[in-house]
Enzyme design. Structure first.
Site, short mmCIF file in Angstrom:
data_model
loop_
_atom_site.label_atom_id
_atom_site.label_comp_id
_atom_site.label_asym_id
_atom_site.label_seq_id
_atom_site.Cartn_x
_atom_site.Cartn_y
_atom_site.Cartn_z
N CYS A 193 2.20 -10.35 20.46
CA CYS A 193 1.34 -9.74 19.44
C CYS A 193 1.83 -10.21 18.08
O CYS A 193 2.95 -9.88 17.69
CB CYS A 193 1.36 -8.22 19.53
SG CYS A 193 0.50 -7.48 18.11
N CYS A 198 2.69 -7.33 15.63
CA CYS A 198 4.02 -6.72 15.86
C CYS A 198 5.13 -7.75 15.71
O CYS A 198 6.29 -7.40 15.60
CB CYS A 198 4.15 -6.14 17.27
SG CYS A 198 3.04 -4.80 17.65
N HIS A 257 0.87 -1.19 0.00
CA HIS A 257 0.00 0.00 0.00
C HIS A 257 0.90 1.23 0.00
O HIS A 257 2.13 1.11 0.02
CB HIS A 257 -1.00 -0.03 1.16
CG HIS A 257 -0.39 -0.14 2.54
ND1 HIS A 257 0.38 0.86 3.11
CD2 HIS A 257 -0.42 -1.14 3.46
CE1 HIS A 257 0.75 0.48 4.32
NE2 HIS A 257 0.30 -0.73 4.55
N HIS A 276 3.86 1.55 2.50
CA HIS A 276 5.13 0.89 2.11
C HIS A 276 5.79 1.67 0.98
O HIS A 276 7.01 1.85 0.95
CB HIS A 276 4.88 -0.54 1.58
CG HIS A 276 4.07 -1.41 2.49
ND1 HIS A 276 2.88 -1.95 2.10
CD2 HIS A 276 4.30 -1.85 3.75
CE1 HIS A 276 2.39 -2.69 3.08
NE2 HIS A 276 3.22 -2.64 4.10
N CYS A 298 -3.21 -4.52 21.87
CA CYS A 298 -1.99 -3.92 21.33
C CYS A 298 -2.36 -2.55 20.77
O CYS A 298 -3.28 -2.44 19.96
CB CYS A 298 -1.41 -4.80 20.22
SG CYS A 298 -0.28 -3.90 19.14
N LYS A 309 -2.93 4.98 11.56
CA LYS A 309 -1.91 4.51 10.63
C LYS A 309 -2.58 3.71 9.52
O LYS A 309 -3.43 2.87 9.78
CB LYS A 309 -0.93 3.61 11.39
CG LYS A 309 0.18 3.07 10.51
CD LYS A 309 0.97 1.99 11.22
CE LYS A 309 2.06 1.45 10.32
NZ LYS A 309 2.63 0.21 10.78
N HIS A 331 -2.16 -2.50 16.80
CA HIS A 331 -3.02 -3.36 15.97
C HIS A 331 -4.45 -3.51 16.50
O HIS A 331 -5.28 -4.11 15.83
CB HIS A 331 -2.36 -4.74 15.80
CG HIS A 331 -1.06 -4.66 15.07
ND1 HIS A 331 0.15 -4.57 15.71
CD2 HIS A 331 -0.79 -4.60 13.75
CE1 HIS A 331 1.12 -4.49 14.80
NE2 HIS A 331 0.57 -4.50 13.62
N LYS A 356 -2.81 -2.76 6.87
CA LYS A 356 -3.65 -3.90 6.51
C LYS A 356 -4.61 -4.22 7.65
O LYS A 356 -5.80 -4.43 7.45
CB LYS A 356 -2.72 -5.08 6.22
CG LYS A 356 -3.27 -6.47 6.42
CD LYS A 356 -3.80 -7.01 5.13
CE LYS A 356 -4.61 -8.26 5.22
NZ LYS A 356 -4.14 -9.38 5.88
N1 MSP Z 1 8.90 -6.72 8.32
C1 MSP Z 1 9.06 -5.66 9.23
C2 MSP Z 1 10.34 -4.90 8.98
C3 MSP Z 1 11.58 -5.72 9.02
S1 MSP Z 1 13.00 -4.79 8.61
C4 MSP Z 1 14.24 -5.75 9.00
C5 MSP Z 1 7.86 -4.71 9.10
N2 MSP Z 1 7.20 -4.76 7.96
S2 MSP Z 1 5.92 -3.86 7.60
O1 MSP Z 1 5.57 -4.24 6.27
O2 MSP Z 1 4.92 -4.00 8.59
O3 MSP Z 1 6.37 -2.39 7.66
C6 MSP Z 1 7.58 -1.97 7.15
C7 MSP Z 1 7.66 -0.49 6.92
O4 MSP Z 1 6.64 -0.06 6.02
C8 MSP Z 1 7.49 0.45 8.09
O5 MSP Z 1 8.57 0.61 8.92
C9 MSP Z 1 7.34 1.74 7.32
O6 MSP Z 1 8.60 2.14 6.83
C10 MSP Z 1 6.45 1.31 6.17
N3 MSP Z 1 5.06 1.56 6.47
C11 MSP Z 1 4.05 0.65 6.63
N4 MSP Z 1 2.90 1.35 6.84
C12 MSP Z 1 3.13 2.67 6.80
C13 MSP Z 1 2.35 3.82 6.89
N5 MSP Z 1 1.05 3.79 7.08
N6 MSP Z 1 3.00 5.01 6.76
C14 MSP Z 1 4.34 5.11 6.51
N7 MSP Z 1 5.09 4.03 6.43
C15 MSP Z 1 4.52 2.81 6.62
O7 MSP Z 1 7.61 -3.96 10.02
#
Ligand code: MSP
Length: 511
Positions: free
Chosen positions: A134, A137, A18, A21, A151, A303, A154, A306
């Site tokens: 969690c 997390c 999304h 990311h 949490c 935030k 989440h 998903k």
């Molecule tokens: N898999 C772990 C990270 C492991 S790194 C060794 C993880 N993944 S995640 O997919 O949940 O999120 C990764 C990153 O996606 C977050 O740290 C952030 O950089 C980005 N984001 C996910 N959702 C976001 C928003 N809503 N806004 C901005 N960044 C976001 O955590």
């Protein structure tokens, strides 16, 4: 320039990509592209990837009635497709289910098992543990972290888990990590995030489990195969396994480690600022130079994620606005580092004001004048050095923005240069000058200044909108512009009089 190694977090495959990311990945892409155009920029390495093990992915696969591997293959491919569609210029894409990662992780864990903590204890030890886990997390939470038993990230109830696990004696690393962060050996930006970590460390550190017995979808712990490696521990290692650390070929690792910049969202600060440095210190490796921690894209104050079901798909933005505009709209909403509220409706306004009526309109305006008054040829100014904007200062500010990762300010700066050029054209009134042959010199000067400034604007927007920048360059007959280093092309006068230009269609049609 020395080498530049930049990383994003690797994304969990329980969720489709999304724009949250995409936000992190685009910022890394913008910085990688910026650095590649500098002298010596051929030594840039940009890594991203997917995080594919653990309870969260295991459960998501089960829910979808497919094997975890098939599930990972499908979602990881979606991330790769999204990044291709957004023209992300990563040099590598690591998947934690790849053999290169799994083998290296096992080797690294075997090495770690032989090491001592800074206080002289064995790094790993076994312990019975009871805690609240969690899955969202992928971490244990403490009672006091919960809000109404849930949490806070989440809004789900953590599971009570009781297992015999291997532990990492993280508590022994507190002092050394505090020292490294305080002395700036590990820089954490923005400053408030550094203070947050130091505050957290002040309260002491607890040892962490590095294995799970009840999670099957993971890498087997090499010295106790009944257990799998705790997903965060192996995920963090991706930043070095992708470079070949822990394998027979460490050339890339020797070339690029330590990372110059690791980007991450604020939710995963502790993992990167505490656990990751402790692993590196144990291995006797350098720490990354800088962690940059950014905020969230939020919708209605929450935030985008998903779990909360409030996501926007970057593909939809591309369909609606086009690739370059989608890139622009995702990264230019608010200051990098802060949280920012996103409204789907505000995208259209921003698209029209900044792109259709801004850079897009300016491009048409400038090129139309060259077409109309000089028959599609860039005119020769009397004084090729004369420029009214103080371009040197603009570039100094621009470089400063990139140095300080103020991408939002860099975008504002380009928009203010566009406005300055608009105002210059309004003041010169080329359409009036064109009425009288005796103004020809002044008219040529005004059109040259406009076309050359457009070149500078395009050069500035390149890392953010590479397609639009390339398009402007080809309209200005500057086919080789992007093969030339930025330092050289920041100088005024790069556009050759006599070049044949091509006005083309609207760059950003109004919505
Ligand atoms: N898999 C772990 C990270 C492991 S790194 C060794 C993880 N993944 S995640 O997919 O949940 O999120 C990764 C990153 O996606 C977050 O740290 C952030 O950089 C980005 N984001 C996910 N959702 C976001 C928003 N809503 N806004 C901005 N960044 C976001 O955590």
């Amino acid at each position: 320039m020395k080498k530049y190694y930049i990383t994003t977090p690797i994304y969990y495959v329980n969720s489709q990509p999304h724009i949250g990311h995409a936000y992190t990945t685009l910022m890394a892409d913008i910085l990688a592209r910026f650095h590649r155009q500098l002298l010596g920029g051929d030594r840039v390495w940009f890594l991203t990837g997917t995080d594919e093990h653990g309870a969260k992915v295991e459960q998501a696969a089960k829910k979808n009635n497919v094997s975890p591997q098939k599930f990972c293959d499908e979602v990881s491919a979606k991330f790769q497709l999204a990044w291709d569609s957004l023209d992300i210029s990563n040099n590598d894409f690591i998947r934690t289910t790849e053999k290169r990662h799994e083998d290296a992780v096992k080797n690294i864990l075997n090495i770690l098992k032989t090491k001592k903590t800074p206080l002289g204890h064995d790094i790993f030890f076994e312990k019975e543990y009871e805690g609240l886990y969690c899955v969202g997390c992928e971490a244990y939470l403490k009672e006091e972290d919960l809000e109404n038993g849930l949490c806070p990230n989440h809004q789900t109830k953590p599971e009570a888990v009781s297992e015999k696990n291997w532990f990492f004696r993280l508590s022994d690393f507190r002092d050394i990590i505090v020292k490294k962060i305080s002395k700036g050996e590990l820089k954490i930006l923005p400053e408030k995030r550094k203070n947050e970590v130091l505050g957290l460390l002040e309260g002491g550190l607890e040892d962490i489990a590095i294995s799970r017995t009840k999670v099957e979808w993971g890498i087997k712990l090499p010295f106790d195969e009944k257990q799998t490696v705790y997903v965060w521990v192996e995920a963090l290692m991706n930043y070095i396994t992708a470079l070949g650390y822990g394998s027979n070929d460490q050339k890339k690792f020797n070339n690029f480690w330590p990372a110059d910049l690791q980007l991450l969202g604020k939710d995963i600060l502790k993992f990167h600022a505490v656990i990751w440095p402790a692993i590196l210190i144990s291995l006797g490796l350098d720490l990354p130079d800088k962690l940059f921690v950014h905020g969230y894209l939020t919708i209605d104050g929450k935030k985008m994620s998903k779990t909360l079901g409030n996501t926007i798909d970057p593909m939809d933005l591309i369909d609606e606005y086009g690739l370059d505009a989608a890139r622009y709209l995702i990264v230019s909403q608010f200051q990098f580092g802060e949280d920012g509220h996103i409204k789907a409706e505000s995208f259209a306004n921003k698209y029209n004001s900044d792109l259709a009526n801004g850079i897009g309109n300016l491009t048409s305006r400038v090129l139309s004048m060259a077409e109309k008054y000089f028959d599609n040829v860039v005119p020769a100014p009397k004084d090729k050095k004369h420029e009214p904007f103080g371009m040197k200062k603009y570039w100094e500010k621009y470089l400063d923005c990139f140095k300080n990762l103020k991408i939002f300010d860099a975008v504002s700066l380009v928009n203010s240069l566009s406005k300055a050029l608009d105002a210059f054209i309004a003041e010169k009134k080329p359409w009036e000058l064109a009425k009288d042959e005796k103004n020809k010199t002044e008219l040529a000067e005004a059109i040259y200044v406009s076309c050359e400034t457009l070149r500078h604007i395009a050069r500035m927007i390149y890392p953010i909108m590479p397609g639009a920048a390339g398009d402007i360059f080809s309209r200005l007959a500057l086919k080789n512009e992007l093969n030339e280093k930025l330092e050289k092309r920041m100088k005024w006068g790069g556009l050759k009089p006599g070049s044949k230009i091509n006005k083309g269609e609207a760059l950003f049609p109004r919505k």
